[in-house]
Design an enzyme around this catalytic site. Structure first.
Site, mmCIF file in Angstrom:
data_model
loop_
_atom_site.group_PDB
_atom_site.id
_atom_site.type_symbol
_atom_site.label_atom_id
_atom_site.label_comp_id
_atom_site.label_asym_id
_atom_site.label_seq_id
_atom_site.Cartn_x
_atom_site.Cartn_y
_atom_site.Cartn_z
ATOM 1 N N ASN A 1 1.170 11.242 6.103
ATOM 2 C CA ASN A 1 0.331 10.281 6.818
ATOM 3 C C ASN A 1 0.694 10.290 8.296
ATOM 4 O O ASN A 1 1.537 9.520 8.747
ATOM 5 C CB ASN A 1 0.538 8.895 6.217
ATOM 6 C CG ASN A 1 -0.690 8.010 6.322
ATOM 7 O OD1 ASN A 1 -0.590 6.801 6.311
ATOM 8 N ND2 ASN A 1 -1.851 8.604 6.412
ATOM 9 N N ARG B 1 -14.024 30.427 47.365
ATOM 10 C CA ARG B 1 -13.762 29.317 48.282
ATOM 11 C C ARG B 1 -13.349 28.039 47.543
ATOM 12 O O ARG B 1 -12.524 27.270 48.027
ATOM 13 C CB ARG B 1 -15.009 29.068 49.130
ATOM 14 C CG ARG B 1 -14.873 27.964 50.136
ATOM 15 C CD ARG B 1 -16.048 27.825 51.083
ATOM 16 N NE ARG B 1 -17.305 28.367 50.650
ATOM 17 C CZ ARG B 1 -18.465 27.702 50.697
ATOM 18 N NH1 ARG B 1 -18.498 26.461 51.140
ATOM 19 N NH2 ARG B 1 -19.586 28.273 50.320
ATOM 20 N N PHE C 1 -2.276 6.280 12.240
ATOM 21 C CA PHE C 1 -2.566 7.648 11.808
ATOM 22 C C PHE C 1 -3.859 8.187 12.403
ATOM 23 O O PHE C 1 -4.171 9.367 12.269
ATOM 24 C CB PHE C 1 -2.689 7.705 10.278
ATOM 25 C CG PHE C 1 -3.643 6.677 9.737
ATOM 26 C CD1 PHE C 1 -5.005 6.792 9.914
ATOM 27 C CD2 PHE C 1 -3.163 5.567 9.054
ATOM 28 C CE1 PHE C 1 -5.880 5.833 9.440
ATOM 29 C CE2 PHE C 1 -4.029 4.604 8.572
ATOM 30 C CZ PHE C 1 -5.403 4.739 8.766
ATOM 31 N N TYR D 1 0.828 -1.205 0.000
ATOM 32 C CA TYR D 1 0.000 0.000 0.000
ATOM 33 C C TYR D 1 0.864 1.256 0.000
ATOM 34 O O TYR D 1 1.795 1.399 0.789
ATOM 35 C CB TYR D 1 -0.919 0.038 1.236
ATOM 36 C CG TYR D 1 -1.677 1.335 1.354
ATOM 37 C CD1 TYR D 1 -2.703 1.644 0.463
ATOM 38 C CD2 TYR D 1 -1.341 2.290 2.321
ATOM 39 C CE1 TYR D 1 -3.385 2.839 0.542
ATOM 40 C CE2 TYR D 1 -2.011 3.490 2.409
ATOM 41 C CZ TYR D 1 -3.037 3.762 1.521
ATOM 42 O OH TYR D 1 -3.699 4.960 1.581
ATOM 43 N N HIS E 1 -3.705 16.265 -2.658
ATOM 44 C CA HIS E 1 -4.145 16.319 -1.269
ATOM 45 C C HIS E 1 -3.972 17.701 -0.636
ATOM 46 O O HIS E 1 -4.417 17.915 0.493
ATOM 47 C CB HIS E 1 -3.374 15.280 -0.432
ATOM 48 C CG HIS E 1 -3.829 13.871 -0.652
ATOM 49 N ND1 HIS E 1 -4.066 13.351 -1.902
ATOM 50 C CD2 HIS E 1 -4.099 12.867 0.220
ATOM 51 C CE1 HIS E 1 -4.453 12.084 -1.786
ATOM 52 N NE2 HIS E 1 -4.484 11.774 -0.505
ATOM 53 N N GLU F 1 -12.604 5.064 4.591
ATOM 54 C CA GLU F 1 -12.220 5.725 5.833
ATOM 55 C C GLU F 1 -13.509 6.160 6.532
ATOM 56 O O GLU F 1 -13.940 7.301 6.460
ATOM 57 C CB GLU F 1 -11.288 6.893 5.514
ATOM 58 C CG GLU F 1 -10.011 6.389 4.847
ATOM 59 C CD GLU F 1 -9.207 7.460 4.131
ATOM 60 O OE1 GLU F 1 -9.556 8.649 4.251
ATOM 61 O OE2 GLU F 1 -8.229 7.107 3.449
ATOM 62 N N TYR G 1 -18.611 30.343 46.084
ATOM 63 C CA TYR G 1 -17.830 29.248 45.499
ATOM 64 C C TYR G 1 -16.662 29.734 44.641
ATOM 65 O O TYR G 1 -15.601 29.109 44.610
ATOM 66 C CB TYR G 1 -18.732 28.369 44.630
ATOM 67 C CG TYR G 1 -19.692 27.483 45.377
ATOM 68 C CD1 TYR G 1 -19.784 27.501 46.762
ATOM 69 C CD2 TYR G 1 -20.524 26.613 44.676
ATOM 70 C CE1 TYR G 1 -20.677 26.683 47.434
ATOM 71 C CE2 TYR G 1 -21.426 25.794 45.337
ATOM 72 C CZ TYR G 1 -21.494 25.831 46.727
ATOM 73 O OH TYR G 1 -22.380 25.019 47.366
#
Length: 509
Positions: free
Chosen positions: A201, A287, A333, A59, A89, A419, A284
């Site tokens: 990646n 404190r 990844f 791959y 990309h 994916e 609060y």
């Protein structure tokens, strides 16, 4: 968290620290690479070349990407595949990341590659080191990553500059990437098989943003204790709430540390009161400051631990185990560990701002502020004083509540449903960074509101630490005698708190 690193950072993939990342990203610390890491990368690259010569189906080496993982790519096209990958990309959207973020991204990618499981040539990694050391910073758009399959889109913009494309900053000027490399004396490299995928990646974008945000948030927690201490004195706070005996029997580490800080800062105060002296107990927001601040402190320690694991991890796919002659396609990844941590960071920083805004309200509200002038002004009505300062704090706190909605619970399938679960970790990291920045503004408003209040008391009655803190604020911003534009004042204090040496001053308090 105080920055102290000055030595060059030698990356080996195993021992990078958050402080070192801050040093390289923000302070220009130089970077080198460990010789053993170079040898490991060389051995892995030799195995990649062997796989190519044997025409093995691997791959990203001899196949396409994502849904195209079943499409065979010939050895002749392997180089073209890498360039096509990066160009296709590079789909980032929006404004670019700050240069410090991109420098952190570069360092983290270098460190991951130095582990020697990516199949990249050492000379490509050295070129990336040269970019850091000589100040070539790729222009990387903030948006476009799903946080699984790595930070593909933003890392692609970074990778473009390595072979002379894209854009980069050099000496503060944005220009074509090839021009920036030329001016810096760096010769771009053509990518070989597997190298494009090795560069993009990984989880380095979300992690880089997260590292800087976490570092700033840990400093923010220190400032939160300081602001609370100053406000407690302005409101005649009851000191018993910070007694170590209470916190010893609920021994969360962060809670004990915050109580200890507030108690130390107010040592010697003649403004703090005892239980029953003016009232039995405080609201609060005063404190419970140690309990609230402490919970965020503990969360930030956990987040920092997760980040340090991630910055010293191999997050590629596939991973190449050359010594065993194995290539494994897995899911390192996937950004889920960082996505969850970033959502936790968002909530933790938001809470530091939330309780700070409540203390600001008590300082300015004449029904709550123990006899101080309404909205901390001498001539109320004609002047508004700090009235709208509390509005601004409330607006930012409300914005933080929206930003703190978890990103990690969302997922949109991509790449033809190959994916089919993604982390959205980079969105989570970007939101966390914005929340931290907003929280600094809220704490700056609290510090100046408390300082203004104390000018109506007597600053000479302050504790040993809070007096020094008050003095530091007044060195930078004067008492508001008449209405003026306060925005600049708040920005001045927020920027001071963020400065690298400000905690050195804090350590003296």
């Amino acid at each position: 968290m105080q920055y102290t690193a000055v030595k060059p950072v030698i990356v080996n993939g195993h021992s990078l620290t958050i402080e070192q990342v801050v040093g390289v990203a923000r302070h220009g610390v130089q970077v080198g690479i460990d010789a053993d890491s170079t040898l490991k990368m060389q051995r892995t690259r030799q195995y990649v070349e062997k796989l190519l010569s044997e025409k093995k189906v691997v791959y990203g080496l001899t196949t396409g990407f994502g849904k195209f993982s079943d499409t065979y790519i010939s050895g002749e096209d392997a180089k073209a595949l890498q360039v096509n990958l990066i160009r296709s990309h590079a789909c980032g959207i929006g404004s670019p990341f700050a240069e410090e973020v991109v420098r952190a991204i570069l360092l983290l990618r270098i460190n991951a590659l130095a582990l020697g499981y990516s199949g990249i040539r050492p000379e490509v990694v050295q070129l990336m080191i040269d970019m850091l050391n000589r100040g070539v910073t790729p222009v990387v758009p903030e948006k476009g990553s799903l946080g699984a399959s790595g930070d593909l889109a933003p890392l692609s913009h970074l990778a473009l500059v390595i072979f002379g494309e894209g854009e980069a900053y050099y000496q503060g000027v944005r220009m074509p990437g090839g021009k920036a490399m030329e001016l810096a004396g760096i010769t771009p490299l053509a990518l070989e098989a597997k190298e494009g995928l090795a560069l993009i990646n990984g989880t380095q974008v979300m992690t880089a943003v997260g590292v800087l945000a976490c570092w700033d948030a840990q400093r923010l927690a220190e400032w939160a204790d300081c602001a609370a201490a100053l406000t407690c004195e302005a409101l005649y706070g009851v000191r018993d709430a910070f007694d170590a005996a209470t916190h010893a029997i609920r021994p969360h580490r962060g809670q004990r540390k915050s109580a200890e800080n507030i108690k130390k800062l107010t040592t010697g105060s003649r403004l703090m009161t005892r239980q029953g002296e003016r009232r039995v107990q405080d609201a609060y927001s005063l404190r419970c400051a140690p309990q609230v601040h402490g919970a965020s402190r503990d969360a930030l320690e956990y987040i920092a631990e997760k980040l340090e694991i991630e910055i010293n991890s191999a997050t590629d796919n596939p991973l190449i185990f050359a010594d065993e002659e194995r290539v494994i396609s897995g899911g390192n990844f996937h950004g889920q560990p960082i996505a969850l941590a970033m959502d936790h960071l968002s909530i933790s920083a938001s809470e530091l701002a939330n309780i700070s805004e409540r203390r600001i309200e008590r300082l300015v509200n004449p029904h709550l502020n123990e006899g101080l002038p309404p909205f901390l002004t001498k001539n109320g009505g004609l002047q508004s004083g700090f009235m709208i300062a509390q509005y601004a704090a409330a607006a930012v706190v409300s914005e933080n509540k929206s930003l703190a909605h978890p990103a990690s619970v969302d997922s949109i399938p991509s790449s033809g449903n190959q994916e089919d679960h993604v982390s959205m970790g980079t969105i989570g990291a970007r939101k966390a960074r914005q929340i931290v920045d907003n929280a600094y503004s809220v704490l700056a408003i609290e510090l100046l509101s408390a300082a203004q209040a104390l000018d109506f008391r007597d600053p000479q009655l302050l504790g040993s630490g809070t007096k020094k803190l008050y003095d530091r604020c007044r060195e930078r911003v004067a008492f508001v005698d008449e209405d003026r534009v306060l925005s600049h004042d708040f920005q001045t204090i927020a920027e001071w708190m963020k400065q690298a040496d400000s905690l050195a001053e804090l350590a003296e308090l």
